[in-house]
Structure formats: C-alpha cells, structure tokens
Design an enzyme around this catalytic site. Structure first.
Site, short mmCIF file in Angstrom:
data_model
loop_
_atom_site.label_atom_id
_atom_site.label_comp_id
_atom_site.label_asym_id
_atom_site.label_seq_id
_atom_site.Cartn_x
_atom_site.Cartn_y
_atom_site.Cartn_z
CG ASP A 13 32.28 18.47 59.99
OD1 ASP A 13 33.11 17.37 59.93
OD2 ASP A 13 31.67 18.96 59.28
CE LYS A 16 33.60 14.06 65.55
NZ LYS A 16 33.07 15.20 64.87
N GLY A 40 35.23 12.68 58.59
CA GLY A 40 36.48 13.40 57.98
C GLY A 40 37.06 13.88 59.27
CG HIS A 41 37.57 12.26 62.37
ND1 HIS A 41 37.23 11.19 63.12
CD2 HIS A 41 36.17 12.81 62.49
CE1 HIS A 41 35.91 11.14 63.31
NE2 HIS A 41 35.24 12.01 62.54
CD GLN A 219 29.05 10.30 61.59
OE1 GLN A 219 29.13 9.15 62.09
NE2 GLN A 219 30.16 10.13 60.61
#
Ligand code: GDP
Ligand code: IMO
Ligand code: MG
Length: 432
Positions: A13, A16, A40-41, A219
């Site tokens: 988080d 990225k 989750g991007h 990650q």
C-alpha cells in the site's frame, strides 16, 4: 529505459498503483508477476477512482498491453468482474490482456481454507485464498489455467482437490463443507471460455518482444515470503526475488532493468505481525485519518507509524534498488515534529540491520532521530521549487541513509500530483 520495475519497499500500500499508472504512459507492456486479488492498487484519473486487484494498473492507458504472468494466482470470478467493470466504464480491456497459460487458479475451496486457517493462527490475511492457492501450487495439487483446455482432466483434478479440502474441513476443523464440484466446474469453465483467447505463453511473448516493459510488483518487500517478517507475510516473493520465477525470464533478462522502490513518507501495515515503529495512540490515529489509511481491498484500518529507515535500507539491499519514489509526504505537512527510525535496540545493544528472526524483529525498539516538521503545504505541488526546506531535508536524510536517490515525490492521490526530483523519463502528457 526499456525495462522498468516498480515495487513496494515496505509492507504494501505504498502507492504503487498511482506511480505505475503515471509511468506506464511511457511503456507498451505492463506485467503483474506475483500475488493475486489480495492486491488493491488505487488510481485517481480525472476525479474517478479505480482500484485494481488482478489487472496490471497500466491497462488504464489504452495503448498498453496488460500481462498477467505465471507467478500470479488468479481468481477467475474476480478477473471477470474487474474486466467487466472497466469495460462498463468505456475502457476496452479484452483485446489488450494477455494471461499466462501457466498461472494457477484460486478456487473457492482455497478461500474456505484461508478462512479456516485464519481462525487458528490469525495472520490477518485478505481472505482471498492466496496462501492456500500457493500451498497447492508448491504441493503440486494446483490447477493451472491451461488445465481447463482438457475438461475431463480438469474435472478429475477438481474432484480430487475438493475431496481433500472437504476432509480437512470436516475432520480437522469439524466444520461443514458445502461446495459442489459440478457447480465450481461449470462456473470456472464458463469464465475460462470467455477469456480463452487471452491465454498465451507469456514467457515466449516476453522473450520475443522488442517493446518496452514495466513490471508492477504487488504487496511489498517486507511481506515477501522469504525476506519479509515471516510468518506474517504473503505467500509469494513480493520483492524483486519474484521477478524471475514470476515471469519465467532469466535473471540475465533483468540485468539492464531499472528498479524503483515505492515507499511512503511514513509507514503502514495491515494485518498482524511485527512493526517496530508502530504508533498505537493519538499520533497513529492522526496518520490514519490524514492518510486515509484504510485497506483498498478489505477496508480494514491500517496500522500506522513513523518511517523506518533501517527497514527501508534493507528493502533497497534486498531488491538492489536503483532509486526510490516517496509518496504521501503531504500527510506529514501538519506535524510539529517528525521522527524517523535510524537504528534498533535489541537486548540493550544498538543494531543497524533488519533481523531475520521473528523473535528479534518483534522485540526491537526503534532508535529515533527527530526532525522539525516543515508545517507548509506540499499537497498537490507540481514544482520542485515549491518544496519547503524541511521536506527537502527529510528527503536528503532518506537518500543519505539508504544510499539511493529519491527520483520522484508523489504529492497527492491524483495522477497529475507528482514532482520529479531527478527525471528519468520525460512526461509526454501536459497535465492541466
Ligand atoms: P498500492 O497498493 O501500493 O497501490 O497503494 P494503495 O492504493 O493500496 O494505497 C495508497 C493510497 O494512497 C491510495 O488511496 C492512493 O490514492 C493514495 N495516495 C497515493 N499517493 C498519494 C500521495 O502522494 N498523497 C496522498 N495523500 N495519497 C496518496
Ligand atoms: P498491495 O498490492 C498490504 C497482507 C495482508 C496480511 C498478509 C497476508 O495493495 O500493496 P494474504 O491475503 O496475502 O495471504 O495476506 O499480507 N497483504 C497486503 N498488505 N497491501 C497488499 O497489497 C497486501 N496483500 C496482502 O494484510 O497481513
Ligand atoms: Mg494496496
């Protein structure tokens, strides 16, 4: 710079997604190579928020080919939803997506097992079935997407796996198991038939292409299965160690790649596990509120703390990073004082490295350097001249400590909110 790697230098988080989105404008291909829908991007484009879980973030640019490489574990139901959602928003995806024929599938029974294991030991996983899917892969029980071409074989593999999980569920955990082989078989096959055309030999595709490629890590380094805070990690190599096994490409292929780590100006972690600089009281809550630190995949509040330079230098070394990009500096704008961890104390001794042992990393006490806050706005700034002296000093400290340059600052969630400190790529678009 034809090969660029962007990966997380902390516990995930780091922002990225925002950086990959921004830089993939310059690339023809973007590749996700490990993890799955635990990622989750978040990207904010023209006021619209997108959260990508399985698709490479670069796919938001219409000229980009998105690749899901062999190191990923793919939940076909999530993939279908994600493709459909983007297409509903008017973005064509199907004709630009390539899925490795070697990817392993995350099946509904992996999610059942993830939930059961969590009851026993509580890693605080995302419950997306990631750990069990990799367990099956390495235990040679996994089902790869190319197994679905042979329907009979697929059915018998499913039957065998479901029988195995049913036994664990009922005999080890004394829980009911209600999944049905036929239902799973039909659902998986029906989605597979919709995306069959996209399934290719990604290894061959990447080996033969002359196009520019951006590799997008999910990650972060400290969640890496080998180099992270084991067992409080994810189940893939989320550091640069995952590049080769995640794509099939030889380490030689990456010898001329440029590796960039993304790090927040402070630190967060979601889920359980050691976190030496965690702030449990008011300061931690302030960071959480100012930074909007709630999980993009699960909505869980993220644990917050000061920047840990010992851990960041470790990430630079593990990955062989060429440079860093620092995000969310704006979150620190209002702080009177900012602390950074520059060493650890362990059993009364000062140490300057990130220990491998769980017992040690859980016990270290941070040694802090305290800096005066800059107390000026950096949110949304686009010009290096607008950067307050205190913020420059903070960045200099990061560079000196880690030994690599900070090439860019992200100054807000929006695509256009960034400043190059040392430009490595010229931005084509003129942002308004
Ligand atoms: P990722 O998993 O590394 O892509 O990061 P996430 O998307 O899970 O979390 C990063 C969060 O920070 C998202 O909500 C982003 O919109 C937001 N974000 C990214 N860069 C910045 C920044 O520079 N400043 C602020 N305030 N928010 C940012
Ligand atoms: P992105 O790509 C932050 C964490 C989980 C848990 C541990 C294991 O958005 O940075 P898993 O479901 O992978 O078995 O959970 O890893 N985790 C993440 N934390 N960002 C992520 O991805 C994460 N993916 C997994 O919270 O602690
Ligand atoms: Mg995330």
């Amino acid at each position: 710079m034809d090969k660029l790697v962007i990966l997380g230098a902390q516990w995930g988080d780091e922002g990225k997604g925002k950086i990959v989105d921004l830089l993939s404008e310059h690339y023809d291909i973007t590749v996700r190579y490990q993890g799955g829908s635990n990622a989750g991007h978040t990207v904010v484009v023209n006021g619209e928020k997108f959260i990508l879980h399985l698709l490479p973030t670069g796919i938001l640019h219409e000229h980009v080919i998105g690749v899901i490489a062999q190191g990923m574990v793919v939940d076909l139901e999530v993939l279908k939803e994600e493709i459909e959602e983007l297409e509903r928003k008017g973005l064509p995806v199907k004709e630009r997506l390539v899925i490795s024929d070697r990817v392993h599938l995350v099946m509904p029974y992996h999610k059942v097992l993830d939930a059961l294991f969590e009851k026993k030991r509580g890693i605080g996983t995302t419950l997306r079935g990631i750990g069990p899917a990799y367990m099956f892969k390495y235990g040679r029980k996994g089902i790869r997407i190319s197994d679905l071409y042979d329907e009979k074989r697929f059915y018998s593999l499913l039957e065998e796996n479901i029988d195995f999980v049913k036994n664990i569920c009922e005999k080890v955990f004394c829980e009911k198991f209600e999944l049905d082989v036929k239902e799973i078989y039909e659902k998986q096959l029906s989605i597979f038939n919709e995306i069959k055309e996209n399934v290719k030999d990604v290894f061959r595709f990447l080996t033969r292409t002359e196009k520019s490629v951006l590799f997008e890590g999910a990650q972060g380094t400290l969640l890496d299965i080998d180099m992270g805070t084991y067992p409080y990690v994810t189940s893939s190599n989320s550091s640069a160690l995952g590049l080769s096994n995640g794509t099939g490409l030889s380490p030689k292929y990456f010898s001329d790649a440029y590796l960039v780590g993304v790090a927040k100006a402070y630190l967060t972690r979601v889920g359980e596990g050691p976190f030496p600089t965690e702030l449990k009281g008011e300061l931690g809550e302030r960071l959480r509120e100012l930074g909007g630190e709630y999980g993009s995949t699960t909505g869980r509040p993220r644990r917050c703390g000061w920047l840990d330079l010992v851990a960041l230098r470790y990430a630079v070394e593990v990955n062989g990073l060429d440079a860093l990009i620092i995000t969310k500096l704006d979150v620190l704008d209002s702080f009177e004082e900012i602390k950074v961890c520059v060493a650890y104390e362990l059993d009364g001794k000062v140490i300057d490295y990130f220990p491998a042992s769980y017992t040690d990393i859980s016990r270290v006490k941070p040694v802090y350097k305290t800096l005066k806050g800059w107390k000026k706005n950096t949110k949304g700034i686009r010009n290096i001249s607008e950067l307050p002296e205190g913020a420059r000093e903070y960045i200099r400290l990061i560079e000196e400590f880690t030994g690599v340059p900070v090439i860019m600052l992200s100054t807000g969630p929006k695509r256009e909110e960034f400043v190059w400190l040392r430009e490595i790529l010229k931005t084509k678009r003129s942002y308004s």
